[in-house]
Scaffold this active site. Structure first.
Site, PDB file in Angstrom:
ATOM      1  N   GLU A  64      62.277  12.116  95.705  1.00  0.00           N
ATOM      2  CA  GLU A  64      61.731  10.992  95.125  1.00  0.00           C
ATOM      3  C   GLU A  64      60.760  11.193  94.062  1.00  0.00           C
ATOM      4  OE1 GLU A  64      62.118   7.244  97.639  1.00  0.00           O
ATOM      5  OE2 GLU A  64      60.093   6.725  96.814  1.00  0.00           O
ATOM      6  N   ASP A  65      59.708  11.841  94.468  1.00  0.00           N
ATOM      7  CA  ASP A  65      58.658  11.921  93.858  1.00  0.00           C
ATOM      8  C   ASP A  65      58.253  13.419  92.892  1.00  0.00           C
ATOM      9  OD1 ASP A  65      57.879   9.601  94.486  1.00  0.00           O
ATOM     10  OD2 ASP A  65      56.801   9.771  96.336  1.00  0.00           O
TER      11      ASP A  65
END
Ligand code: ZN
Length: 186
Positions: A64-65
């Site tokens: 996600e990051d």
């Protein structure tokens, strides 16, 4: 690979991926502390001993990051699959938001999908939410208004509605942490 081996490999991988990132709070804690806290919470407060679950907790924000494009995301997914296996990749994907969607849509999807997650993913997500509530209570991001914090708390409560019934210790801990946060911010 042994359970301990898997967990250490996940730590090595995730700390490298997150190496330049910091958490949002004023204390600017290295990002890797967050996945470590989620994993530690599962093991030490939730009594969980499944190495796949603990390793997935360590890897849970990597996709996600730490990618900036669809191609990078695809590449990282095959890397995780090759290094850690399909099962761990699948579990990580279950708790990964699709960042091509609008933030409000993603938040709504978390509420709607919670109930359909696997048992492992529900535990992981519950521990993630507890950790985030603790961070917000102790060290909220500078730019978050009071309103935004209160909104966040009700949103987290709605997501957790769908995660119930998999680990009573974590569930109690979530509501205790939520009550403490509300006491501070109401
Ligand atoms: Zn997280």
């Amino acid at each position: 690979m042994t359970g301990v081996g898997l967990i250490l490999k996940a730590l090595e991988f995730a700390s490298h991926r997150h190496r330049t990132q910091r958490r949002k709070g004023k204390r600017e804690i290295p990002y890797i502390n967050h996945p470590i806290q989620v994993a530690s919470l599962l093991a030490n407060e939730g009594g969980e001993t499944d190495p796949i679950l603990i390793a997935a907790a360590i890897l849970h924000d990597v996709i996600e990051d730490t990618v900036n494009s669809v191609d990078e995301r695809r590449e990282l997914m095959s890397e995780i699959s090759a290094k850690f296996g399909e099962e761990l990749l699948a579990l990580t994907m279950e708790v990964t938001d699709d960042k091509t969607l609008e933030k409000q849509v993603r938040k709504q999807m978390q509420i709607e999908h919670a109930n359909h997650l696997s048992i492992r993913a529900k535990k992981l997500k519950m521990a993630d939410k507890i950790t985030n509530l603790r961070d917000i209570t102790l060290d909220p991001p500078d730019w978050w208004t009071h309103y935004r914090i209160v909104e966040y708390l009700s949103w987290a409560e709605k997501v957790v509605e769908g995660l119930k019934g998999v680990n009573p210790e974590l569930e109690n801990l979530f509501y205790k942490t939520l009550a403490e946060a509300r006491e501070k911010y109401l």
